[in-house]
Design a protein around this motif. Structure first.
Motif, PDB file in Angstrom:
ATOM      1  N   THR A  28     -29.170 -38.612 -84.527  1.00  0.00           N
ATOM      2  CA  THR A  28     -29.644 -40.375 -84.127  1.00  0.00           C
ATOM      3  C   THR A  28     -28.481 -40.666 -85.750  1.00  0.00           C
ATOM      4  O   THR A  28     -29.308 -40.431 -86.351  1.00  0.00           O
ATOM      5  CB  THR A  28     -30.651 -40.999 -83.980  1.00  0.00           C
ATOM      6  N   GLU A  29     -27.424 -41.445 -85.893  1.00  0.00           N
ATOM      7  CA  GLU A  29     -26.882 -41.188 -86.343  1.00  0.00           C
ATOM      8  C   GLU A  29     -26.878 -43.136 -86.036  1.00  0.00           C
ATOM      9  O   GLU A  29     -27.203 -43.781 -85.139  1.00  0.00           O
ATOM     10  CB  GLU A  29     -25.322 -41.183 -86.535  1.00  0.00           C
ATOM     11  N   PHE A  30     -26.855 -43.713 -87.258  1.00  0.00           N
ATOM     12  CA  PHE A  30     -27.307 -45.452 -87.831  1.00  0.00           C
ATOM     13  C   PHE A  30     -25.845 -45.716 -88.865  1.00  0.00           C
ATOM     14  O   PHE A  30     -25.946 -45.253 -89.998  1.00  0.00           O
ATOM     15  CB  PHE A  30     -28.092 -45.521 -88.451  1.00  0.00           C
ATOM     16  N   LEU A  31     -25.337 -46.223 -88.218  1.00  0.00           N
ATOM     17  CA  LEU A  31     -23.643 -46.974 -88.401  1.00  0.00           C
ATOM     18  C   LEU A  31     -23.947 -48.538 -88.936  1.00  0.00           C
ATOM     19  O   LEU A  31     -24.467 -49.108 -88.156  1.00  0.00           O
ATOM     20  CB  LEU A  31     -22.823 -46.834 -87.274  1.00  0.00           C
ATOM     21  N   ASP A  32     -23.170 -47.991 -90.203  1.00  0.00           N
ATOM     22  CA  ASP A  32     -22.866 -49.978 -90.445  1.00  0.00           C
ATOM     23  C   ASP A  32     -22.152 -50.637 -89.966  1.00  0.00           C
ATOM     24  O   ASP A  32     -20.682 -50.242 -90.238  1.00  0.00           O
ATOM     25  CB  ASP A  32     -23.012 -49.877 -92.375  1.00  0.00           C
ATOM     26  N   MET A  33     -21.977 -51.323 -89.162  1.00  0.00           N
ATOM     27  CA  MET A  33     -20.687 -51.723 -88.169  1.00  0.00           C
ATOM     28  C   MET A  33     -19.804 -52.539 -88.839  1.00  0.00           C
ATOM     29  O   MET A  33     -19.065 -53.275 -88.273  1.00  0.00           O
ATOM     30  CB  MET A  33     -21.646 -52.525 -86.724  1.00  0.00           C
ATOM     31  N   GLN A  34     -20.138 -52.969 -90.064  1.00  0.00           N
ATOM     32  CA  GLN A  34     -19.282 -53.955 -90.917  1.00  0.00           C
ATOM     33  C   GLN A  34     -18.286 -53.355 -92.186  1.00  0.00           C
ATOM     34  O   GLN A  34     -17.309 -53.171 -92.325  1.00  0.00           O
ATOM     35  CB  GLN A  34     -20.193 -55.144 -91.725  1.00  0.00           C
ATOM     36  N   ARG A  35     -18.583 -51.592 -91.873  1.00  0.00           N
ATOM     37  CA  ARG A  35     -17.808 -51.356 -93.250  1.00  0.00           C
ATOM     38  C   ARG A  35     -16.898 -49.869 -91.849  1.00  0.00           C
ATOM     39  O   ARG A  35     -17.957 -50.059 -91.342  1.00  0.00           O
ATOM     40  CB  ARG A  35     -19.076 -49.781 -93.772  1.00  0.00           C
ATOM     41  N   HIS A  36     -15.600 -50.092 -92.130  1.00  0.00           N
ATOM     42  CA  HIS A  36     -14.838 -49.017 -91.611  1.00  0.00           C
ATOM     43  C   HIS A  36     -14.616 -48.009 -91.806  1.00  0.00           C
ATOM     44  O   HIS A  36     -14.145 -46.752 -91.404  1.00  0.00           O
ATOM     45  CB  HIS A  36     -13.732 -49.761 -91.563  1.00  0.00           C
ATOM     46  N   GLN A  37     -14.135 -48.151 -93.116  1.00  0.00           N
ATOM     47  CA  GLN A  37     -14.592 -46.383 -93.836  1.00  0.00           C
ATOM     48  C   GLN A  37     -15.682 -45.769 -94.351  1.00  0.00           C
ATOM     49  O   GLN A  37     -17.000 -46.671 -94.937  1.00  0.00           O
ATOM     50  CB  GLN A  37     -14.191 -46.487 -94.564  1.00  0.00           C
ATOM     51  N   ALA A  43     -27.968 -40.030 -91.467  1.00  0.00           N
ATOM     52  CA  ALA A  43     -28.399 -39.179 -89.584  1.00  0.00           C
ATOM     53  C   ALA A  43     -29.965 -38.736 -89.812  1.00  0.00           C
ATOM     54  O   ALA A  43     -30.080 -37.999 -90.578  1.00  0.00           O
ATOM     55  CB  ALA A  43     -27.303 -38.254 -89.236  1.00  0.00           C
ATOM     56  N   ILE A  44     -30.026 -38.994 -88.537  1.00  0.00           N
ATOM     57  CA  ILE A  44     -31.584 -38.317 -88.274  1.00  0.00           C
ATOM     58  C   ILE A  44     -32.289 -37.181 -87.281  1.00  0.00           C
ATOM     59  O   ILE A  44     -31.734 -38.107 -86.411  1.00  0.00           O
ATOM     60  CB  ILE A  44     -32.762 -40.018 -88.507  1.00  0.00           C
ATOM     61  N   PRO A  45     -32.736 -36.362 -87.846  1.00  0.00           N
ATOM     62  CA  PRO A  45     -32.659 -35.454 -86.212  1.00  0.00           C
ATOM     63  C   PRO A  45     -33.811 -36.212 -85.384  1.00  0.00           C
ATOM     64  O   PRO A  45     -34.826 -36.106 -85.794  1.00  0.00           O
ATOM     65  CB  PRO A  45     -33.712 -33.761 -87.370  1.00  0.00           C
ATOM     66  N   GLY A  46     -34.005 -36.277 -84.410  1.00  0.00           N
ATOM     67  CA  GLY A  46     -34.237 -36.502 -83.059  1.00  0.00           C
ATOM     68  C   GLY A  46     -33.766 -37.763 -82.591  1.00  0.00           C
ATOM     69  O   GLY A  46     -32.930 -38.315 -82.928  1.00  0.00           O
ATOM     70  N   HIS A  47     -34.359 -38.403 -81.307  1.00  0.00           N
ATOM     71  CA  HIS A  47     -33.597 -39.835 -80.473  1.00  0.00           C
ATOM     72  C   HIS A  47     -34.904 -40.287 -80.891  1.00  0.00           C
ATOM     73  O   HIS A  47     -35.851 -40.446 -80.803  1.00  0.00           O
ATOM     74  CB  HIS A  47     -32.725 -38.977 -79.597  1.00  0.00           C
ATOM     75  N   GLY A  48     -34.581 -41.379 -79.538  1.00  0.00           N
ATOM     76  CA  GLY A  48     -35.436 -42.623 -79.084  1.00  0.00           C
ATOM     77  C   GLY A  48     -36.242 -43.727 -80.482  1.00  0.00           C
ATOM     78  O   GLY A  48     -35.716 -43.210 -81.148  1.00  0.00           O
ATOM     79  N   LYS A  49     -37.307 -43.666 -80.065  1.00  0.00           N
ATOM     80  CA  LYS A  49     -38.242 -44.368 -80.760  1.00  0.00           C
ATOM     81  C   LYS A  49     -39.235 -43.569 -82.762  1.00  0.00           C
ATOM     82  O   LYS A  49     -38.950 -44.591 -83.269  1.00  0.00           O
ATOM     83  CB  LYS A  49     -39.359 -44.841 -80.230  1.00  0.00           C
ATOM     84  N   ALA A  50     -38.732 -42.418 -81.906  1.00  0.00           N
ATOM     85  CA  ALA A  50     -39.403 -41.728 -83.338  1.00  0.00           C
ATOM     86  C   ALA A  50     -38.434 -41.929 -83.972  1.00  0.00           C
ATOM     87  O   ALA A  50     -38.310 -42.676 -85.697  1.00  0.00           O
ATOM     88  CB  ALA A  50     -39.447 -41.263 -83.766  1.00  0.00           C
TER      89      ALA A  50
END
Length: 64
Positions: A28-37, A43-50
């Motif tokens: 699961t990748e978490f992105l800063d939507m205000q940053r273009h570069q 990135a965290i292994p796994g998915h969902g609530k965890a």
């Protein structure tokens, strides 16, 4: 590496779950939507609530 991470300016986060391989291996990748570069925060292994819970802890630890 995460020690110097400053997330105080993060106001909008995007989440993308992708399979790293066929089967049940997810990242699961978490992105800063205000940053273009280089928008990926972490990135965290796994998915969902965890993965969301793990990211919430990282966000709190780094000023977000």
């Amino acid at each position: 590496m995460l020690g110097k991470l400053d997330l105080t300016d993060v106001t909008a986060v995007g989440v993308e779950e992708t399979a790293s391989r066929r089967g049940q291996r997810y990242v699961t990748e978490f992105l800063d939507m205000q940053r273009h570069q280089e928008p990926i925060i972490i990135a965290i292994p796994g998915h969902g609530k965890a993965a969301i819970t793990a990211f919430s802890a990282v966000l709190a630890e780094h000023g977000g």
